[in-house]
Design an enzyme around this catalytic site. Sequence first.
Site, PDB file in Angstrom:
ATOM      1  N   ASP A  77      -0.496   4.149   0.951  1.00 52.31           N
ATOM      2  CA  ASP A  77      -0.984   5.035   2.018  1.00 52.31           C
ATOM      3  C   ASP A  77      -0.042   4.946   3.227  1.00 52.31           C
ATOM      4  OD1 ASP A  77      -1.899   3.043   4.043  1.00 52.31           O
ATOM      5  OD2 ASP A  77      -3.359   2.468   2.516  1.00 52.31           O
ATOM      6  N   ASN A  97       0.827  -1.207   0.000  1.00 47.40           N
ATOM      7  CA  ASN A  97       0.000   0.000   0.000  1.00 47.40           C
ATOM      8  C   ASN A  97       0.860   1.255   0.000  1.00 47.40           C
ATOM      9  OD1 ASN A  97      -2.078  -1.775   0.169  1.00 47.40           O
ATOM     10  ND2 ASN A  97      -2.434  -1.502   2.357  1.00 47.40           N
ATOM     11  N   ALA A 130     -10.635  -7.429   7.349  1.00 45.34           N
ATOM     12  CA  ALA A 130      -9.373  -7.307   8.088  1.00 45.34           C
ATOM     13  C   ALA A 130      -9.561  -6.654   9.451  1.00 45.34           C
ATOM     14  CB  ALA A 130      -8.362  -6.515   7.256  1.00 45.34           C
ATOM     15  N   HIS A 176       6.004  -0.683  -2.678  1.00 47.61           N
ATOM     16  CA  HIS A 176       5.507   0.005  -3.871  1.00 47.61           C
ATOM     17  C   HIS A 176       5.568   1.533  -3.738  1.00 47.61           C
ATOM     18  CE1 HIS A 176       3.024  -3.750  -5.258  1.00 47.61           C
ATOM     19  NE2 HIS A 176       4.319  -3.891  -5.447  1.00 47.61           N
ATOM     20  N   THR A 202      -4.750  -8.957   0.130  1.00 45.09           N
ATOM     21  CA  THR A 202      -4.156  -8.778  -1.205  1.00 45.09           C
ATOM     22  C   THR A 202      -4.663  -9.866  -2.146  1.00 45.09           C
ATOM     23  OG1 THR A 202      -2.093  -8.614  -2.474  1.00 45.09           O
ATOM     24  CG2 THR A 202      -1.991  -9.918  -0.456  1.00 45.09           C
TER      25      THR A 202
HETATM   26  N1  APR Z   1     -10.659  -7.082   4.529  1.00 43.48           N
HETATM   27  C1  APR Z   1      -9.843  -8.026   3.978  1.00 43.48           C
HETATM   28  N2  APR Z   1      -9.667  -8.168   2.656  1.00 43.48           N
HETATM   29  C2  APR Z   1     -10.342  -7.326   1.839  1.00 43.48           C
HETATM   30  C3  APR Z   1     -11.195  -6.312   2.340  1.00 43.48           C
HETATM   31  C4  APR Z   1     -11.361  -6.211   3.756  1.00 43.48           C
HETATM   32  N3  APR Z   1     -12.158  -5.305   4.323  1.00 43.48           N
HETATM   33  N4  APR Z   1     -11.721  -5.640   1.284  1.00 43.48           N
HETATM   34  C5  APR Z   1     -11.190  -6.187   0.178  1.00 43.48           C
HETATM   35  N5  APR Z   1     -10.368  -7.206   0.508  1.00 43.48           N
HETATM   36  C6  APR Z   1      -9.563  -8.063  -0.372  1.00 43.48           C
HETATM   37  C7  APR Z   1     -10.167  -8.297  -1.724  1.00 43.48           C
HETATM   38  O1  APR Z   1     -10.996  -9.460  -1.677  1.00 43.48           O
HETATM   39  C8  APR Z   1      -8.942  -8.506  -2.598  1.00 43.48           C
HETATM   40  O2  APR Z   1      -8.560  -9.881  -2.636  1.00 43.48           O
HETATM   41  O3  APR Z   1      -8.356  -7.359  -0.607  1.00 43.48           O
HETATM   42  C9  APR Z   1      -7.852  -7.705  -1.898  1.00 43.48           C
HETATM   43  C10 APR Z   1      -7.443  -6.414  -2.586  1.00 43.48           C
HETATM   44  O4  APR Z   1      -6.873  -6.728  -3.835  1.00 43.48           O
HETATM   45  P1  APR Z   1      -6.357  -5.612  -4.840  1.00 43.48           P
HETATM   46  O5  APR Z   1      -7.384  -4.540  -4.978  1.00 43.48           O
HETATM   47  O6  APR Z   1      -5.915  -6.307  -6.070  1.00 43.48           O
HETATM   48  O7  APR Z   1      -5.117  -4.945  -4.076  1.00 43.48           O
HETATM   49  P2  APR Z   1      -3.626  -5.461  -3.900  1.00 43.48           P
HETATM   50  O8  APR Z   1      -3.557  -6.954  -3.911  1.00 43.48           O
HETATM   51  O9  APR Z   1      -3.070  -4.749  -2.731  1.00 43.48           O
HETATM   52  O10 APR Z   1      -2.937  -4.910  -5.198  1.00 43.48           O
HETATM   53  C11 APR Z   1      -1.559  -5.132  -5.373  1.00 43.48           C
HETATM   54  O11 APR Z   1      -1.541  -3.909  -7.413  1.00 43.48           O
HETATM   55  O12 APR Z   1      -2.303  -2.121  -8.608  1.00 43.48           O
HETATM   56  C12 APR Z   1      -1.241  -2.614  -7.919  1.00 43.48           C
HETATM   57  O13 APR Z   1       0.536  -1.482  -6.948  1.00 43.48           O
HETATM   58  C13 APR Z   1      -0.830  -1.762  -6.768  1.00 43.48           C
HETATM   59  O14 APR Z   1      -0.055  -2.404  -4.576  1.00 43.48           O
HETATM   60  C14 APR Z   1      -1.035  -2.648  -5.568  1.00 43.48           C
HETATM   61  C15 APR Z   1      -0.927  -4.029  -6.162  1.00 43.48           C
END
Ligand code: APR
Length: 244
Positions: A104, A102, A230, A119, A187
């Site tokens: 943030d 993240n 989470a 990142h 993730t």
């Molecule tokens: N609690 C737990 N998990 C959750 C919640 C929650 N409240 N809300 C959503 N999720 C899960 C979703 O089901 C999904 O599997 O979090 C995951 C978020 O996935 P992405 O949106 O793909 O984010 P992320 O995996 O962090 O992306 C990785 O991709 O675009 C790039 O650089 C960017 O760091 C980012 C990377």
Amino acid sequence: MPKHEKMHNRVIRNIVVLTGAGISADSGIQTFRGADGLWCGHRVQDVATPEAFRADPHLVHEFYNMRRKQLLEPAIRPNSAHVALADLERNWPGEYLLVTQNIDDLHDRAGSKNLIHMHGELLRIFCTKCGQKSDCRTDIGTQHSCENCAAPATLRPDIVWFGEMPYRMDDIYDALSACDLFVSIGTSGNVYPAAGFVSHAVMSGAYAVELNLEPSLTSGAFHEHIAGRAAETVPAFVKTLLER
Ligand code: APR
């Protein structure tokens, strides 16, 4: 190693935690891969690649300016999952490393210290000419000059874009090789190298737990899954770890 081996049978000293957008979703920050497949309303290749920045710096700056402004809204605060991980770090007797995808600063605000923003960070910028990095809490654009070298229009967000190398990979792989427990939180497993961390940790002998709203693309590599938000699952999981 048998699957679903209970974590309580393991000796756990060193922990690596990986977090993604899901941990900040409960703080009101939109995840990347929503149902519409867009990335905050944009195609990834239009806003998160070096090519996009070269082609249209204004659009890319605007995208990150908007996200920076949102992050700094008073309503956006660390949630109980960020707080629980900071608590785990403070009280865990062994090694502990938190790696976040993240951009943030919610882990920082919650008090996490041994933290790698692999990142990059939304509240940091750097000059593409002299490399100077600095904090940034306001809008930036091509009209700004570098405070260090005075070059015009060379500032960019300190974000690792697609096609660029994430930060501190050597430190991360060292910690993964030495960890007894690997925990992945919120993730989707779409983006490498982070999506490959679980395999590296498990091959090095770690027990792996996934906490996510839904199964990720790499779910099969984990020994254990904890489904839910989470903000609810992480404090409970941290409590069981600290009570071991
Ligand atoms: N609690 C737990 N998990 C959750 C919640 C929650 N409240 N809300 C959503 N999720 C899960 C979703 O089901 C999904 O599997 O979090 C995951 C978020 O996935 P992405 O949106 O793909 O984010 P992320 O995996 O962090 O992306 C990785 O991709 O675009 C790039 O650089 C960017 O760091 C980012 C990377």
